[in-house]
Scaffold this active site. Structure first.
Site, PDB file in Angstrom:
ATOM      1  N   GLU A  35       0.877  -1.169   0.000  1.00 11.07           N
ATOM      2  CA  GLU A  35       0.000   0.000   0.000  1.00 11.07           C
ATOM      3  C   GLU A  35       0.920   1.226   0.000  1.00 11.07           C
ATOM      4  O   GLU A  35       1.820   1.315   0.833  1.00 11.07           O
ATOM      5  CB  GLU A  35      -0.869   0.000   1.273  1.00 11.07           C
ATOM      6  CG  GLU A  35      -1.834   1.158   1.266  1.00 11.07           C
ATOM      7  CD  GLU A  35      -2.722   1.223   2.507  1.00 11.07           C
ATOM      8  OE1 GLU A  35      -2.622   0.331   3.365  1.00 11.07           O
ATOM      9  OE2 GLU A  35      -3.488   2.190   2.580  1.00 11.07           O
ATOM     10  N   ARG A 261       5.396 -12.539   9.904  1.00 13.21           N
ATOM     11  CA  ARG A 261       6.043 -11.291   9.548  1.00 13.21           C
ATOM     12  C   ARG A 261       7.365 -11.162  10.270  1.00 13.21           C
ATOM     13  O   ARG A 261       7.601 -11.818  11.288  1.00 13.21           O
ATOM     14  CB  ARG A 261       5.144 -10.084   9.810  1.00 13.21           C
ATOM     15  CG  ARG A 261       4.566  -9.976  11.185  1.00 13.21           C
ATOM     16  CD  ARG A 261       3.462  -8.929  11.234  1.00 13.21           C
ATOM     17  NE  ARG A 261       3.945  -7.583  11.015  1.00 13.21           N
ATOM     18  CZ  ARG A 261       3.451  -6.754  10.084  1.00 13.21           C
ATOM     19  NH1 ARG A 261       2.484  -7.143   9.305  1.00 13.21           N
ATOM     20  NH2 ARG A 261       3.917  -5.535   9.972  1.00 13.21           N
ATOM     21  N   LYS A 271       4.545   0.897   8.841  1.00 13.09           N
ATOM     22  CA  LYS A 271       4.627   2.188   8.148  1.00 13.09           C
ATOM     23  C   LYS A 271       3.939   3.275   8.951  1.00 13.09           C
ATOM     24  O   LYS A 271       4.396   4.407   8.995  1.00 13.09           O
ATOM     25  CB  LYS A 271       3.982   2.080   6.771  1.00 13.09           C
ATOM     26  CG  LYS A 271       4.822   1.336   5.751  1.00 13.09           C
ATOM     27  CD  LYS A 271       4.179   1.467   4.379  1.00 13.09           C
ATOM     28  CE  LYS A 271       3.820   0.133   3.780  1.00 13.09           C
ATOM     29  NZ  LYS A 271       2.406  -0.054   3.505  1.00 13.09           N
TER      30      LYS A 271
HETATM   31  P1  ATP Z   1       2.733  -1.847   7.508  1.00 11.10           P
HETATM   32  O1  ATP Z   1       1.959  -2.044   8.762  1.00 11.10           O
HETATM   33  O2  ATP Z   1       4.173  -1.634   7.736  1.00 11.10           O
HETATM   34  O3  ATP Z   1       2.113  -0.797   6.616  1.00 11.10           O
HETATM   35  P2  ATP Z   1       1.436  -3.672   5.819  1.00 11.10           P
HETATM   36  O4  ATP Z   1       1.349  -5.157   5.875  1.00 11.10           O
HETATM   37  O5  ATP Z   1       0.212  -2.889   6.065  1.00 11.10           O
HETATM   38  O6  ATP Z   1       2.614  -3.230   6.756  1.00 11.10           O
HETATM   39  P3  ATP Z   1       1.649  -3.466   2.998  1.00 11.10           P
HETATM   40  O7  ATP Z   1       2.136  -2.327   2.201  1.00 11.10           O
HETATM   41  O8  ATP Z   1       0.219  -3.806   2.924  1.00 11.10           O
HETATM   42  O9  ATP Z   1       2.077  -3.194   4.474  1.00 11.10           O
HETATM   43  O10 ATP Z   1       2.546  -4.748   2.725  1.00 11.10           O
HETATM   44  C1  ATP Z   1       2.910  -5.264   1.480  1.00 11.10           C
HETATM   45  C2  ATP Z   1       3.334  -6.702   1.667  1.00 11.10           C
HETATM   46  O11 ATP Z   1       4.415  -6.781   2.577  1.00 11.10           O
HETATM   47  C3  ATP Z   1       2.202  -7.510   2.281  1.00 11.10           C
HETATM   48  O12 ATP Z   1       2.096  -8.732   1.584  1.00 11.10           O
HETATM   49  C4  ATP Z   1       2.621  -7.717   3.694  1.00 11.10           C
HETATM   50  O13 ATP Z   1       2.110  -8.929   4.196  1.00 11.10           O
HETATM   51  C5  ATP Z   1       4.151  -7.705   3.607  1.00 11.10           C
HETATM   52  N1  ATP Z   1       4.741  -7.266   4.873  1.00 11.10           N
HETATM   53  C6  ATP Z   1       4.479  -6.131   5.556  1.00 11.10           C
HETATM   54  N2  ATP Z   1       5.161  -6.089   6.718  1.00 11.10           N
HETATM   55  C7  ATP Z   1       5.897  -7.216   6.772  1.00 11.10           C
HETATM   56  C8  ATP Z   1       6.816  -7.767   7.724  1.00 11.10           C
HETATM   57  N3  ATP Z   1       7.114  -7.131   8.847  1.00 11.10           N
HETATM   58  N4  ATP Z   1       7.378  -8.959   7.444  1.00 11.10           N
HETATM   59  C9  ATP Z   1       7.092  -9.597   6.297  1.00 11.10           C
HETATM   60  N5  ATP Z   1       6.244  -9.154   5.365  1.00 11.10           N
HETATM   61  C10 ATP Z   1       5.640  -7.972   5.586  1.00 11.10           C
HETATM   62 MG    MG Z   2      -1.201  -1.723   5.604  1.00 12.52          MG
END
Ligand code: ATP
Ligand code: MG
Length: 555
Positions: A35, A261, A271
């Protein structure tokens, strides 16, 4: 084809092997779906390495798809930074960059399909009522009073939603699933909501936006993704992922698999929380070298190879755990130990005058760029009567454990001569301003002829030929291993996470260092040039020479 033996093995690759073996799939197609609401962090690197790594090893493809259904939180700058980070890691997505928003028309069509099949309805409960009706983990939910609105009426209401005839929050489109399901995500989830927001891709075209659970599975299917890999918190969402695909007329049938994760000690992995550090000016920006973002790591001096190696070492499992920062640091240290040329820089200088060395003379010495790799060549290092050494490398008195310069004793200058400290000069505060020494001109590249043993070796820079620089030393951003568990993580920021050495002096060969070029500064760690920092010649410490360096030095 990549060397099969060298591939990592994990439960996801085992699933893929089986799917290929039994003909469920003939090729592998993955996607990385960020995202665009912030910069990518090292947790995303784990997901990138997994998705792109699998595509590479199985001769498949991996898409980059921005999951952009939340226009208020998203920004085009993030769209750009994310692409830059993926490319820096050395991965190539298949074809054009994709956006969930590219599929808004199709998604809208599938929503109408669900309505027509009596599987979606427009609901006028407000957020609070919806929560009440949803029930809890222990109590089943209740059906919404709008659940049985006739199809024709729902179609008309949804059309009105799309045309902007309702206010934000006034109504939403919900999937008609099961209000008594043990999985909360199945209790008639909202699939479309009203938002009068400007979207970075579609502008003002839409005022209704699809929700993640409706968008993600359909986008995967549109792109013919075979294995949709995400983190464990989406485990329950798999039910709705499958429900949507099973209830619309789409051909392709991707499947979702979840892995744990990455959590890393002494930092944050979200993020949203990292954004709070940026917005609160607790760091310089998303690419502050203390940030666990890919851009921050890059500026800190991490290489793509070291980040990939880290992702390989941590592996992919379903076990949630917390990885030590030392594990990440070990990866860059291993890389730089092998690949970074050596150089000399004095971070906290004190002056030495070598009284028996000719005044005004500049002698050109030759130093190897790497102690065990001759192919990295040599460089010239100027030697002069006045030199600078680290203030902590001199003591007026010390026991035998102190293998550096002591008054009345000898030490070797790295790549140069043996010197002996004769006397010191101090200022009014008692601080040493100059150390007067003599040198033994028979000791260039060899031990003293009379068999004297000189054990210590210290680094130095010519006072007149050296170049002033600013050296930034970084430490952990937080004082506790799990800042995310704190009520307010800004209360546990490490006040010493950045120490600026503004009087550092580097050997002249470093003055033209390229951006991100990495060096081992002898005895003080691995550093890289940072041209994006304010200031003339800035070097960031990437990592110390060894994990226990501070402890050894303290003894
Ligand atoms: P954040 O909370 O940091 O925004 P998110 O999962 O909401 O994390 P996205 O941009 O939706 O962020 O993530 C893109 C991809 O990266 C998704 O498939 C997510 O599962 C993966 N991802 C995000 N954080 C991690 C992590 N800490 N370890 C492994 N994969 C991750
Ligand atoms: Mg997210």
């Amino acid at each position: 084809m990549a060397d099969v033996e060298a591939r990592p093995s994990n439960f996801i690759r085992q699933i893929i092997d089986k799917d290929l073996e039994n003909g469920k799939h003939t090729s592998v197609h993955t996607r990385f779906p960020p995202e665009p609401n912030g910069f990518l962090h090292i947790g995303h690197a784990k997901s990138i390495c997994l998705n792109f790594g699998i595509a590479g090893d199985y001769m498949g493809t991996c898409n980059l798809r921005f999951d952009d259904t939340n226009p208020e939180k998203e920004d085009i700058d993030y769209v750009h930074s994310i692409q830059e980070d993926i490319q820096w890691l050395g991965y190539e997505w298949d074809g054009e960059v994709r956006y969930s928003s590219l599929y808004f028309d199709q998604l809208h069509g599938y929503a109408i399909e669900l309505i027509k099949a009596g599987k979606a309805y427009v609901c006028f409960l407000n957020a609070e009522e919806m929560r009440e009706y949803r029930g809890t983990l222990k109590e089943p939910g209740k059906n919404s009073p709008y659940r049985d609105t006739p199809v024709e009426e729902n179609l008309a209401l949804f059309e009105k939603m799309k045309n902007g005839e309702f206010k934000e929050g006034e109504c939403s489109l919900r999937a008609k699933v099961d209000m008594t399901s043990p999985f909360m995500v199945m209790r008639d989830p909202v699939i479309y909501r009203i938002k009068f927001a400007h979207h970075h891709q579609t502008g003002e075209q839409w005022c209704i936006y699809p929700m993640y659970d409706f968008t993600h599975c359909i986008s995967d299917a549109i792109e013919d993704i075979t294995h949709s890999l995400c983190t464990l918190e989406f485990q329950d969402n798999r039910r709705i992922y499958d429900w949507v695909l099973d209830n619309i007329s789409i051909q392709s049938r991707p499947h979702q698999y979840e892995f744990s994760r990455l959590n890393l000690e002494y930092t944050l992995m979200s993020k949203r929380k990292l954004n709070a550090l940026v917005e609160g000016n607790h760091v310089e920006g998303w690419n502050d070298p203390r940030m666990p973002t890919i851009a921050g790591l890059r500026r800190r001096g991490y290489t793509p190879a070291s980040v990939k190696e880290f992702c390989k070492r941590i592996g992919v499992t379903k076990q949630d755990n917390m990885v030590e920062m030392g594990m990440l640091e070990a990866c860059i240290r291993d890389d730089l130990n092998e690949n970074a040329p050596r150089a000399m820089a004095v971070l906290d200088p004190v002056k030495i005058i070598i009284e028996n060395y000719e005044e005004g003379k500049v002698e050109t010495l030759t130093a190897p760029n790497h102690p065990s790799n001759e192919s990295m060549g040599t460089r010239e290092v100027p030697f002069t009567r006045e030199i600078l050494i680290e203030r902590e490398d001199f003591k007026e008195e010390a026991n035998k454990k102190f293998k550096r310069l002591v008054l009345g004793k000898e030490v070797r200058l790295r790549n140069a001569y043996v010197i002996k400290a004769e006397r010191v000069e101090k200022d009014e505060a008692g601080e040493i301003t100059t150390i007067y020494c003599t040198y033994d001109d028979e000791t260039l590249g060899k031990d003293p002829a009379d068999g004297r043993k000189v054990k210590g070796v210290i680094h130095w820079v010519s006072a007149s030929e050296g170049v002033k620089a600013e050296v930034r030393l970084y430490d952990r951003l937080f004082t506790v291993p799990n800042p995310a568990a704190e009520e307010d993580f800004t209360q546990v920021l490490n006040p010493e996470s950045l120490v600026i050495m503004s009087n550092a002096v580097i050997e002249p060969s470093l003055a033209n260092a390229q951006d991100h070029a990495a060096y081992q500064f002898e005895r003080t760690g691995y550093f890289c040039r940072d041209t994006s920092a304010q200031g003339d010649l800035v070097f960031n410490r990437t990592v110390g020479l060894r994990d226990t360096w501070a402890k050894i030095e303290a003894k």
